[in-house]
Design a protein around this motif. Structure first.
Motif, PDB file in Angstrom:
ATOM      1  N   GLU A 163       0.833  -1.200   0.000  1.00 37.95           N
ATOM      2  CA  GLU A 163       0.000   0.000   0.000  1.00 37.95           C
ATOM      3  C   GLU A 163       0.875   1.260   0.000  1.00 37.95           C
ATOM      4  O   GLU A 163       0.586   2.224  -0.718  1.00 37.95           O
ATOM      5  CB  GLU A 163      -0.921  -0.004   1.231  1.00 37.95           C
ATOM      6  CG  GLU A 163      -2.062   0.971   1.115  1.00 37.95           C
ATOM      7  CD  GLU A 163      -3.125   0.751   2.176  1.00 37.95           C
ATOM      8  OE1 GLU A 163      -3.886   1.708   2.409  1.00 37.95           O
ATOM      9  OE2 GLU A 163      -3.200  -0.339   2.765  1.00 37.95           O
ATOM     10  N   THR A 171      -8.583  -0.280  -6.841  1.00 36.21           N
ATOM     11  CA  THR A 171      -9.481   0.874  -6.873  1.00 36.21           C
ATOM     12  C   THR A 171      -8.688   2.178  -6.812  1.00 36.21           C
ATOM     13  O   THR A 171      -8.986   3.131  -7.542  1.00 36.21           O
ATOM     14  CB  THR A 171     -10.499   0.799  -5.716  1.00 36.21           C
ATOM     15  OG1 THR A 171     -11.224  -0.429  -5.824  1.00 36.21           O
ATOM     16  CG2 THR A 171     -11.466   1.960  -5.740  1.00 36.21           C
ATOM     17  N   GLN A 172      -7.658   2.212  -5.966  1.00 37.23           N
ATOM     18  CA  GLN A 172      -6.811   3.403  -5.874  1.00 37.23           C
ATOM     19  C   GLN A 172      -6.090   3.668  -7.200  1.00 37.23           C
ATOM     20  O   GLN A 172      -6.012   4.815  -7.645  1.00 37.23           O
ATOM     21  CB  GLN A 172      -5.783   3.241  -4.753  1.00 37.23           C
ATOM     22  CG  GLN A 172      -6.365   3.299  -3.370  1.00 37.23           C
ATOM     23  CD  GLN A 172      -5.325   2.984  -2.295  1.00 37.23           C
ATOM     24  OE1 GLN A 172      -4.227   2.528  -2.593  1.00 37.23           O
ATOM     25  NE2 GLN A 172      -5.688   3.217  -1.050  1.00 37.23           N
ATOM     26  N   LYS A 191      -8.309  -5.506  -3.940  1.00 41.33           N
ATOM     27  CA  LYS A 191      -9.423  -4.690  -4.446  1.00 41.33           C
ATOM     28  C   LYS A 191      -9.216  -3.214  -4.097  1.00 41.33           C
ATOM     29  O   LYS A 191      -9.435  -2.337  -4.931  1.00 41.33           O
ATOM     30  CB  LYS A 191     -10.740  -5.200  -3.868  1.00 41.33           C
ATOM     31  CG  LYS A 191     -11.958  -4.499  -4.413  1.00 41.33           C
ATOM     32  CD  LYS A 191     -13.233  -5.114  -3.874  1.00 41.33           C
ATOM     33  CE  LYS A 191     -14.451  -4.401  -4.408  1.00 41.33           C
ATOM     34  NZ  LYS A 191     -15.689  -4.980  -3.891  1.00 41.33           N
ATOM     35  N   LYS A 192      -8.752  -2.959  -2.883  1.00 41.44           N
ATOM     36  CA  LYS A 192      -8.503  -1.582  -2.449  1.00 41.44           C
ATOM     37  C   LYS A 192      -7.397  -0.939  -3.290  1.00 41.44           C
ATOM     38  O   LYS A 192      -7.532   0.203  -3.754  1.00 41.44           O
ATOM     39  CB  LYS A 192      -8.106  -1.583  -0.970  1.00 41.44           C
ATOM     40  CG  LYS A 192      -7.800  -0.230  -0.396  1.00 41.44           C
ATOM     41  CD  LYS A 192      -7.395  -0.351   1.060  1.00 41.44           C
ATOM     42  CE  LYS A 192      -7.011   1.002   1.622  1.00 41.44           C
ATOM     43  NZ  LYS A 192      -6.557   0.894   3.018  1.00 41.44           N
ATOM     44  N   ASN A 205      -5.730  -6.987   0.246  1.00 43.29           N
ATOM     45  CA  ASN A 205      -5.908  -5.574  -0.106  1.00 43.29           C
ATOM     46  C   ASN A 205      -5.992  -5.325  -1.607  1.00 43.29           C
ATOM     47  O   ASN A 205      -5.982  -4.183  -2.043  1.00 43.29           O
ATOM     48  CB  ASN A 205      -4.753  -4.742   0.463  1.00 43.29           C
ATOM     49  CG  ASN A 205      -4.823  -4.609   1.955  1.00 43.29           C
ATOM     50  OD1 ASN A 205      -5.895  -4.696   2.554  1.00 43.29           O
ATOM     51  ND2 ASN A 205      -3.679  -4.398   2.579  1.00 43.29           N
TER      52      ASN A 205
END
Length: 161
Positions: free
Chosen positions: A50, A111-112, A107-108, A105
């Motif tokens: 991330e 999306t970002q 999908k997150k 993570n």
């Protein structure tokens, strides 16, 4: 024409999957063009996917601003350098997300990435309208890289709908 477009999207999705399965972070950093030594070092030290994505998107955002600024100033050398850095950052952000395909993570992150590339594409299209004829090529190169990543992200996001 529509058939070729769909084939292109399918190919982009396949490349997205392939890149995610073979890329190694150290190997990626060794070939990164358009990045400062400090950026390379920071990316190398960052292990969290991330955080890596945030760094890549931050670099892309910075280079996007540089692309727009230098094309307005009619500066070919710096425009080319900024486009190289932008393309490197966008593709590397895509690679970062692809590596997390089996992670919680994913999908997150996807999306970002999609949201960021959509924003970049909007800014690039606006800049393209205002750019001098001989500088449109720089913006076009940046747009094509970003659009390809956005299309690949949309294909992957379709799995979650």
């Amino acid at each position: 024409m529509l058939s070729l477009f769909l084939q292109g999207i399918a190919l982009a999705g396949a490349l997205f999957l392939l890149i995610g399965s073979v890329c190694q972070p150290a190997a990626l950093l060794a070939t990164q063009e358009g990045l400062s030594a400090e950026e390379k070092e920071t990316l190398q030290q960052t292990k969290d996917p991330e955080q890596q994505l945030k760094l890549w998107l931050g670099i892309a955002e910075s280079r996007l601003k540089d692309v727009i600024l230098h094309t307005r100033k009619l500066d070919k050398a710096n425009s080319a350098k900024a486009v190289t850095g932008f393309r490197t950052a966008v593709v590397s952000a895509e690679d970062c997300v692809a590596k997390e395909q089996s992670g919680k993570n994913y999908k997150k992150l996807l999306t970002q990435l999609h949201k960021a590339t959509k924003k970049y594409n909007f800014a690039l299209l606006q800049a393209l309208d205002k750019a001098a004829e001989e500088f449109r090529q720089y913006i076009q190169l940046a747009f094509e890289a970003s659009q390809r990543v956005q299309d690949a992200a949309e294909i992957q996001m379709a799995r979650f709908r």
